[in-house]
Write a protein that holds these residues in place. Structure first.
Motif, PDB file in Angstrom:
ATOM      1  N   ARG A   1      32.487  34.475  31.167  1.00  0.00           N
ATOM      2  CA  ARG A   1      32.062  33.206  30.528  1.00  0.00           C
ATOM      3  C   ARG A   1      30.983  33.355  29.061  1.00  0.00           C
TER       4      ARG A   1
ATOM      5  N   GLN B   1      44.439  41.626  41.006  1.00  0.00           N
ATOM      6  CA  GLN B   1      42.972  41.298  40.301  1.00  0.00           C
ATOM      7  C   GLN B   1      43.202  42.280  38.901  1.00  0.00           C
TER       8      GLN B   1
ATOM      9  N   SER C   1      39.916  36.987  35.325  1.00  0.00           N
ATOM     10  CA  SER C   1      39.046  35.958  34.958  1.00  0.00           C
ATOM     11  C   SER C   1      38.321  36.235  33.689  1.00  0.00           C
TER      12      SER C   1
ATOM     13  N   LEU D   1      39.838  31.007  34.777  1.00  0.00           N
ATOM     14  CA  LEU D   1      40.785  31.841  35.594  1.00  0.00           C
ATOM     15  C   LEU D   1      42.141  31.604  35.176  1.00  0.00           C
TER      16      LEU D   1
ATOM     17  N   THR E   1      33.811  28.710  35.533  1.00  0.00           N
ATOM     18  CA  THR E   1      34.767  29.775  35.549  1.00  0.00           C
ATOM     19  C   THR E   1      36.233  29.518  34.634  1.00  0.00           C
TER      20      THR E   1
ATOM     21  N   GLN F   1      34.350  36.235  42.376  1.00  0.00           N
ATOM     22  CA  GLN F   1      35.047  34.961  42.411  1.00  0.00           C
ATOM     23  C   GLN F   1      36.588  35.481  42.776  1.00  0.00           C
ATOM     24  N   GLN F   2      37.005  36.406  42.098  1.00  0.00           N
ATOM     25  CA  GLN F   2      38.278  36.910  42.427  1.00  0.00           C
ATOM     26  C   GLN F   2      38.519  37.090  43.793  1.00  0.00           C
TER      27      GLN F   2
ATOM     28  N   VAL G   1      32.404  37.916  38.337  1.00  0.00           N
ATOM     29  CA  VAL G   1      33.951  37.308  38.017  1.00  0.00           C
ATOM     30  C   VAL G   1      34.678  38.165  39.285  1.00  0.00           C
TER      31      VAL G   1
ATOM     32  N   VAL H   1      45.758  37.672  38.973  1.00  0.00           N
ATOM     33  CA  VAL H   1      44.471  36.784  38.483  1.00  0.00           C
ATOM     34  C   VAL H   1      43.582  37.386  37.417  1.00  0.00           C
TER      35      VAL H   1
END
Length: 494
Positions: free
Chosen positions: A103, A291, A100, A85, A83, A232-233, A229, A98
């Motif tokens: 990757r 986000q 991301s 971020l 990750t 995850q957020q 992603v 935030v």
């Protein structure tokens, strides 16, 4: 309780000045040494600490390094940044943003020894840096690659590296995390030498702990890097709701003790650093968590036999500009205008209103969940592209252990991880609805609106002794009009 009282007293003494403040500084400094157990010194060209009270930007690296593993081979593995971020605390905008970084983003990496690695996935920077310089080398090369290759104008104020064990311990220290699981997640490794993270989660609002939380945020079997992603957020947003703004320092201290050496950061162990961090975290509570989407040219570019995410300097600059200067302002009309653009609960729309078909919505027949001891509401509209996947009733315990009931209906909007959900529960005040951005009263209902940038993410309301809510897909595939229309179409099943 004693530690929390001590922290509070130390802060009061710090403000009072005099000889007592010296003792207070020593006390908080001791706590800071526990909170920041592993300080990584990095060049000022990579990280510039700021204490001005203005916006600050941090890089959070979620790595799979296993320095404490029993297996020697795992300990020697340099690890990868699972990750990447970026988190920006922005008091000027009154929000936390935030972003991301995928990757799989294609970049060129230049190592400290001058070795050049063209056309690499960005998470390789962590591995290359780790082989050359351990955790410090991994953190520095990952940050330099982001600052030089992706966002040349980005200025970082700190870096935090948390490995998998640290992630699990953070979740555990905060009492696990209530998450809106958008659909059925299931994977069990078979006999073909599979070694993926196993997962078995049903859809619905629920508490995730330990390995379940990690498997949820890492899941990638049936969707893209962008969906992962976004998940995850979304998890981060839910995690933030578990932190009490009245006890930030106490919880920071608790988390630090649980994480131990699973975390490394550029924060130094001083009272001032600890208080600054606590102020930033406390600021973010109750403020919007925005986000920001990474703007890509191709989310599945085939290069060198692998799948990459690609972007352009112009798209990357637009992403950074949105991250640094964008605001959490969903573009919503007033209540009267909303009543015209969305169908009323019983299918009628006002003068000059927009028909459901005009915004891609069509009638749907409801399926009653069993064993629900409160009125079941069900949307009478759905998007044309969606396919209903689940109708599930289940038990749900709150943070005090009290038993509640809930049901969830999920629709699959597309094949790339796009699911939206309608849910109901007799738990009236879950963390999910703690901080609405706006409220609107339409047709006798007071809607709580939760935004993600300019997009509606969740719409919730209380009715008949229960709470109901509609959640957008992770990538916000449903428009604001569609979200409002579906929510307003919800009515009791006969």
């Amino acid at each position: 309780m004693w530690k929390r009282f001590l922290i509070g007293g130390a802060l009061i003494a710090l403000l009072s000045g005099g000889a007592t403040a010296t003792v207070a500084v020593n006390t908080v400094s001791g706590i800071a040494a526990e909170v920041f157990p592993r300080t990584i010194r990095v060049p000022k060209s990579v990280v510039t600490p700021v204490y001005s009270g203005g916006p600050q930007t941090f890089l959070i690296l979620g790595s799979d390094r296993r320095s404490g593993a029993k297996n020697a081979e795992e300990r020697s593995d340099p690890g990868r940044s699972d990750t990447l971020l970026l988190v920006r605390f922005d008091p000027e905008q009154g929000q936390t943003s935030v972003l991301s970084i995928p990757r799989d983003l294609e970049v060129n990496i230049t190592a400290p020894d001058g070795q050049y690695y063209p056309n690499q996935k960005i998470n390789a920077a962590y591995s290359i840096g780790s082989r050359l310089g351990g955790v410090r080398g991994a953190m520095v090369l990952a940050a330099e690659t982001i600052e030089h290759q992706v966002f040349p104008r980005l200025k970082l104020n700190g870096i935090v590296d948390v490995n998998f064990a640290g992630f699990i311990n953070v979740v555990d220290a905060l009492g696990c995390v209530y998450v809106n699981v958008d659909h059925r997640y299931y994977h069990v490794n078979g006999t073909a030498a599979e070694s993926y993270s196993e997962i078995n989660l049903q859809p619905g609002y629920q508490k995730l702990c330990y390995q379940s939380a990690l498997s949820y945020v890492r899941y990638r079997h049936e969707d893209s890097d962008f969906v992962r992603v976004a998940r995850q957020q979304d998890f981060l947003r839910a995690l933030r709701e578990q932190i009490s703004p009245e006890d930030v320092l106490g919880q920071v201290d608790t988390v630090a003790k649980a994480v131990g050496h699973a975390i490394a950061s550029t924060f130094h162990d001083s009272a001032g650093q600890l208080i600054e961090l606590a102020k930033l975290i406390a600021f973010s509570q109750g403020k919007p968590l925005r986000q920001v989407r990474f703007q890509a040219l191709d989310a599945n570019a085939l290069l060198n036999g692998g799948s990459y995410v690609t972007t352009t300097p112009e798209l990357a600059e637009a992403t950074l500009n949105d991250f640094l200067h964008g605001a959490q302002r969903p573009n919503l009309p007033g209540s009267a205008a909303l009543a015209r653009v969305a169908p009323a609960p019983r299918g009628h729309h006002g003068s000059g209103g927009v028909s459901p078909a005009a915004i891609g919505l069509y009638p749907v027949a409801g399926s009653r969940p069993s064993g629900v001891p409160f009125p079941v509401l069900y949307p009478s509209l759905q998007t044309g592209a969606a396919v209903q996947r689940a109708v599930r009733s289940y038990d749900l315990r709150d943070s005090e252990g009290h038993l509640h009931h809930a049901y969830v209906v999920s629709w699959q909007q597309n094949s790339s991880g796009g699911y939206y959900d309608f849910e109901g529960s007799d738990w009236l005040h879950p963390p999910l609805i703690d901080h609405p951005e706006q409220t609107r009263r339409i047709d006798g209902r007071t809607y709580l609106l939760f935004a993600d940038g300019s997009h509606l993410h969740t719409i919730a309301w209380h009715e008949g002794g229960a709470l109901y809510w509609l959640t957008n897909t992770l990538l916000e595939d449903l428009s604001n009009q569609q979200m409002l229309a579906i929510a307003r179409s919800a009515r009791p099943l006969r």
